[in-house]
Design an enzyme around this catalytic site. Structure first.
Site, PDB file in Angstrom:
ATOM      1  N   MET A  28       0.818  -1.211   0.000  1.00  0.00           N
ATOM      2  CA  MET A  28       0.000   0.000   0.000  1.00  0.00           C
ATOM      3  C   MET A  28       0.857   1.268   0.000  1.00  0.00           C
ATOM      4  O   MET A  28       2.070   1.211   0.179  1.00  0.00           O
ATOM      5  CB  MET A  28      -0.923  -0.001   1.215  1.00  0.00           C
ATOM      6  CG  MET A  28      -1.927  -1.146   1.239  1.00  0.00           C
ATOM      7  SD  MET A  28      -2.955  -1.143   2.728  1.00  0.00           S
ATOM      8  CE  MET A  28      -3.887   0.377   2.498  1.00  0.00           C
ATOM      9  N   HIS A  29       0.171   2.389  -0.203  1.00  0.00           N
ATOM     10  CA  HIS A  29       0.696   3.745   0.027  1.00  0.00           C
ATOM     11  C   HIS A  29       1.701   4.237  -1.007  1.00  0.00           C
ATOM     12  O   HIS A  29       2.048   5.421  -0.997  1.00  0.00           O
ATOM     13  CB  HIS A  29       1.353   3.864   1.404  1.00  0.00           C
ATOM     14  CG  HIS A  29       0.572   3.292   2.539  1.00  0.00           C
ATOM     15  ND1 HIS A  29      -0.720   3.670   2.820  1.00  0.00           N
ATOM     16  CD2 HIS A  29       0.902   2.355   3.477  1.00  0.00           C
ATOM     17  CE1 HIS A  29      -1.150   3.001   3.884  1.00  0.00           C
ATOM     18  NE2 HIS A  29      -0.195   2.197   4.292  1.00  0.00           N
ATOM     19  N   ASP A  65      -2.519  -5.082   0.397  1.00  0.00           N
ATOM     20  CA  ASP A  65      -2.014  -6.392   0.809  1.00  0.00           C
ATOM     21  C   ASP A  65      -2.652  -6.916   2.084  1.00  0.00           C
ATOM     22  O   ASP A  65      -2.975  -8.113   2.178  1.00  0.00           O
ATOM     23  CB  ASP A  65      -0.483  -6.365   0.931  1.00  0.00           C
ATOM     24  CG  ASP A  65       0.047  -5.201   1.765  1.00  0.00           C
ATOM     25  OD1 ASP A  65      -0.753  -4.433   2.343  1.00  0.00           O
ATOM     26  OD2 ASP A  65       1.281  -5.054   1.824  1.00  0.00           O
TER      27      ASP A  65
END
Length: 484
Positions: free
Chosen positions: A79-80, A235
């Protein structure tokens, strides 16, 4: 046949299941992380495509016939990550990853605006996406001026697979641009970082269709043209789908590169002051909370590197019988920390070293320190209104029985170990591909696995570990003061 593609930090994994959710095969291809400056962490987005081609190609060597009958694809990814794309659909610069802390100044400035916590339900962490674009605007103005879309890592793979810019709720919750309660982009949050809604991908739920496989790429990969691609998940939400962690109060502890204590919720429960993430789940009408430890098994990997040995050998040297906590303590802040400190600049350390402190003592300290960090997340979840009765362990660290008994004892909760199988993010992504392709019932598909066995807290050492945890908690303000 349904394919799950999981873009991890260290590899891309392709996993194939049939309509009974039997895993037919899997393959992976490695990735590397570039760290050009302290606190930086980057990957070239095109390396994800190369690794995905390799993983699918390896899987096709043994399961080409099954792949030719593919009916759905699901995506998962770390992520991110800020993947800035130009008008031609090409990456402008390497992706700034989830564990990159360069934008801590920008994150603090955004977080100081009450609007962000009010709408997103979360602290603006340096690892989130929005402050990275704010950093680009300040430090790479030419690159920022070329941004046409900002995509999360797995959604850059989707762009390659289907030619469309699409994301979903769980991954987008970690950008600081999503109104997490309303499950949609917010114009004011975007404007605060110099962006507009046009810079964002379209949004779907993780179990809905989010694109179809391009015919020319399908022919190249040996897959059916037009295969539907599910929205997928970040995830951790994908792992939750794989683990069946979708009912209110169900939880897992992921001992992976990073550590995650994840709890599913049937309602939106933000409490940003506790530094717990409150995100949308991958399925409609469900949210989740999680505490995040930036360096879990990564702490053990670091120790293995500096001692020139293997992580499994290190944990093997601990033996089978749980010992009381050692005199050496370890703070696992190798990349800063998320929960509960929200501190990008803090760094880890050992305390209590003596001439007698050998490699085994250091390994015990690392194992115990990571478990104490999970306890910090458990306490933060409690502050956010969620109390757990037990957790299921997943991730590479869960292969160490010693580590799991330490974790159970420190948390004061039974730790369940699922029946052998792959219930991680790639499996969860494949399940989402099945749901999207067949319009199947998510709760029927995302059933939890059977429990192989449970590890209960060690009553003999529970008091000693509680006392050690209190000493651990006292170390953060001490080391923070020393490094300030």
């Amino acid at each position: 046949m349904y394919l799950g593609l999981d873009l991890g930090t260290s590899s891309v994994k392709a996993l194939l299941i049939d309509d009974t959710q039997v895993i037919l095969g899997s393959a992976s291809a490695n990735l590397t992380v570039e760290r050009p400056h302290p606190g930086w962490s980057e990957q070239g987005p095109d390396s994800w495509i190369t690794a995905t081609r390799t993983a699918i190609g390896l899987l096709a060597k043994t399961h080409g016939k099954e792949l030719s009958r593919l009916r759905g694809i699901g995506l998962s990814g770390h992520m991110h990550g800020a993947t800035a794309i130009d008008r031609a659909g090409k990456p402008i610069r390497p992706c700034i990853l989830w564990n990159d802390t360069r934008s801590h100044v920008e994150a603090a400035a955004l977080d100081a605006d009450p609007m962000f916590r009010r709408l997103t339900g979360n602290i603006v962490f340096p690892g989130f996406t929005a402050p990275k674009l704010k950093w680009m605007a300040t430090h790479e103005a030419d690159n920022f001026s070329r941004v046409a879309k900002v995509l999360l890592p797995k959604d850059y793979l989707r762009l390659w697979l289907c030619g469309e810019a699409i994301s979903e709720m769980s991954d987008s919750s970690g950008t600081s641009w999503l109104d997490v309660g309303k499950r949609g982009w917010d114009d004011d949050l975007l404007a605060a970082t110099g962006l507009e809604r046009s810079h964002m991908p379209a949004l779907v739920e993780g179990s809905e269709r989010g694109g179809s496989l391009r015919p020319e790429l399908a022919a190249e990969l040996g897959l059916p043209a037009g295969t539907p691609i599910a929205g997928g998940a970040g995830d951790n939400a994908a792992s939750a789908c794989g683990m069946g962690t979708i009912a209110d109060g169900h939880a897992f502890a992921s001992l992976g590169t990073s550590g995650v204590l994840f709890a599913a919720n049937n309602r939106y429960l933000p409490n940003p002051d506790s530094a717990v993430h409150a995100f949308c789940h991958a399925l409609p009408g469900i949210w989740h909370q999680m505490g995040v430890i930036l360096s879990a098994t990564d702490s053990l990997n670091w120790l293995a590197g500096v001692t020139s040995t293997d992580p499994a050998q290190l944990t093997g040297e601990l033996g089978e019988k749980l010992l009381a906590p050692g005199s050496v303590m370890f703070l696992p802040y190798l990349s800063g920390e998320r929960t509960p400190h929200n501190d990008a600049s803090i760094r880890g350390g050992f305390a209590g070293l003596g001439h007698e402190s050998d490699r085994v003592a250091l390994t015990r300290a690392v194992v115990e320190g990571v478990a104490f960090a999970f306890r910090d997340s458990l306490e933060a979840l409690a502050q956010a209104g969620t109390r757990l009765e037990r957790v299921t362990a997943i991730g590479g660290g869960s292969r160490s029985n010693y580590w799991l008994e330490v974790l159970a004892t420190v948390l004061g909760l039974p730790v369940d170990i699922p029946e052998s199988g792959d219930f991680g993010a790639a499996f969860g992504a494949a399940r989402l591909g099945l749901i999207a392709a067949e319009n199947a019932d998510p709760f029927s598909v995302c059933a939890p696995p059977a429990t192989r066995r449970s590890i209960n807290p060690n009553s003999e050492h529970a008091k000693a570990f509680e006392e050690a945890y209190q000493r651990y908690r006292a170390l953060y303000p001490a080391i923070k003061g020393a490094l300030s």
